[in-house]
Enzyme design. Structure first.
Site, PDB file in Angstrom:
ATOM      1  N   CYS A  74       0.806  -1.221   0.000  1.00 42.40           N
ATOM      2  CA  CYS A  74       0.000   0.000   0.000  1.00 42.40           C
ATOM      3  C   CYS A  74       0.841   1.273   0.000  1.00 42.40           C
ATOM      4  CB  CYS A  74      -0.959  -0.003   1.190  1.00 42.40           C
ATOM      5  SG  CYS A  74      -2.039  -1.449   1.241  1.00 42.40           S
ATOM      6  N   HIS A 124      -3.050   7.169   2.250  1.00 41.34           N
ATOM      7  CA  HIS A 124      -3.533   5.852   1.850  1.00 41.34           C
ATOM      8  C   HIS A 124      -4.894   5.608   2.496  1.00 41.34           C
ATOM      9  CE1 HIS A 124      -3.990   1.662   1.156  1.00 41.34           C
ATOM     10  NE2 HIS A 124      -3.743   1.316   2.403  1.00 41.34           N
ATOM     11  N   ASN A 143     -10.202   0.059   0.227  1.00 39.91           N
ATOM     12  CA  ASN A 143      -8.745   0.092   0.199  1.00 39.91           C
ATOM     13  C   ASN A 143      -8.271  -0.539  -1.103  1.00 39.91           C
ATOM     14  OD1 ASN A 143      -6.003  -0.375   0.548  1.00 39.91           O
ATOM     15  ND2 ASN A 143      -6.175  -1.085   2.651  1.00 39.91           N
TER      16      ASN A 143
END
Length: 324
Positions: free
Chosen positions: A118, A251, A281
């Site tokens: 990520c 993020h 996500n």
């Protein structure tokens, strides 16, 4: 020595949208109990985009890259560097970046992947900036693309509700004007056990557990502390104050992390770009997707100071500070 400036952005999200209610109904068929209320309360997610079977990261990355190139007004002949951040590559090799290069008709320059989960886009953007500052490239495509639905255990409620698929891209060009003015990258491999997908292919068979596994509480604690310190460090490097930051583009992992970051950094939540509720996500794609959304709806304007942050498995984290 030239600066590296973001001059365009683009996105691609698979057309299939799965709401929490739809996901809860699918999971109920496997005797797994969840609900829209349970997911929203714990994560802030209302829906996610899921790629159809067979759709690969390179396809979505190519769509996002084309949109970014159009936004920046550049052609395939201009691009001399392609970096794709992904944890879900099409193949072991060639790299997803090489597949994107072919798809775009780019015939020159370097193309390679970056794997920092990520944090991947922040790592890739920092790498592109270094190439441009060193005179090794003039026009770079930096892309985050993921088909995380391929590595989710759809019987694990603690992870399968969190993720979605998509791709985001930016064009970074050499510029006489300051663009990226600070970057900070970190990793702590001793924390690998809190977020991982440990399976691999050996002699034609999958060896080990191929699905994403996560210790949510440990990730939450490390993410908040790491991103807070990273933000302070990158501002110190750039010689600016946190108060000078116009937009925080973090993020998109969990709304609680975003709220904690806002409080710890004293950045009003109104200045935090949030796409988590609609996209979930998307790992390495989440930061460029959020950046593009805020540029296209007019929130992020030319001259704004933007902090982009990633945190993910490895464990990795980092921040990039850019004048748009």
């Amino acid at each position: 020595m030239p600066y590296a400036k973001i001059v365009g952005s683009g996105s691609y999200l698979p057309p299939r949208i799965v709401t929490n209610d739809e996901l809860a109904a699918e999971l109920a068929g496997r005797n797994i109990e969840t609900s829209d209320e349970w997911i929203v309360t714990r994560t802030g997610i209302h829906q996610r985009h899921i790629a159809e079977p067979g759709v690969k990261s390179s396809e979505m990355a190519t769509h996002a890259a084309r949109a970014a190139m159009q936004d920046a007004g550049v052609t395939a002949e201009d691009v001399d560097l392609i970096i794709v951040a992904t944890s879900t590559p099409d193949f072991i090799f060639p790299s997803t970046a090489c597949l994107v290069q072919a798809g775009l008709g780019v015939r020159q320059g370097a193309a390679f992947d970056v794997q920092a989960v990520c944090s991947g886009f922040v790592y890739a953007l920092t790498t592109a900036e270094a190439f441009i500052r060193a005179g090794r490239a003039k026009t770079a495509l930096v892309i985050g693309a993921e088909v995380f639905s391929n590595i989710l255990d759809w019987n694990d409620r603690s992870t399968c509700v969190l993720f979605g698929d998509g791709a985001g891209a930016v064009v970074v060009k050499a510029s006489a004007e300051p663009g990226i003015i600070g970057a900070q990258l970190s990793a702590d491999g001793s924390q690998m056990s809190i977020l991982y997908a440990a399976g691999n292919v050996s002699r034609g068979a999958v060896v080990g557990d191929p699905f994403l596994r996560m210790d949510g509480q440990a990730v939450f604690k490390l993410a908040v502390n790491a991103l807070t310190q990273s933000a302070k460090d990158v501002c110190k490097e750039a010689g600016v104050e946190l108060d000078d930051v116009d937009w925080l583009v973090p993020h998109q992992a969990n709304v609680r992390i975003l709220n904690f970051l806002s409080k710890k950094l004293h950045i009003p939540i109104e200045k935090v770009v949030v796409t988590l509720d609609r996209q979930a996500n998307t790992s390495a794609a989440s930061v460029p997707l959020a950046l593009d959304a805020a540029r296209r709806d007019g929130r992020i304007k030319a001259g704004d100071l933007v902090m982009m942050q990633g945190v993910g498995g490895g464990f990795t984290w980092g921040s990039v500070l850019a004048r748009m």
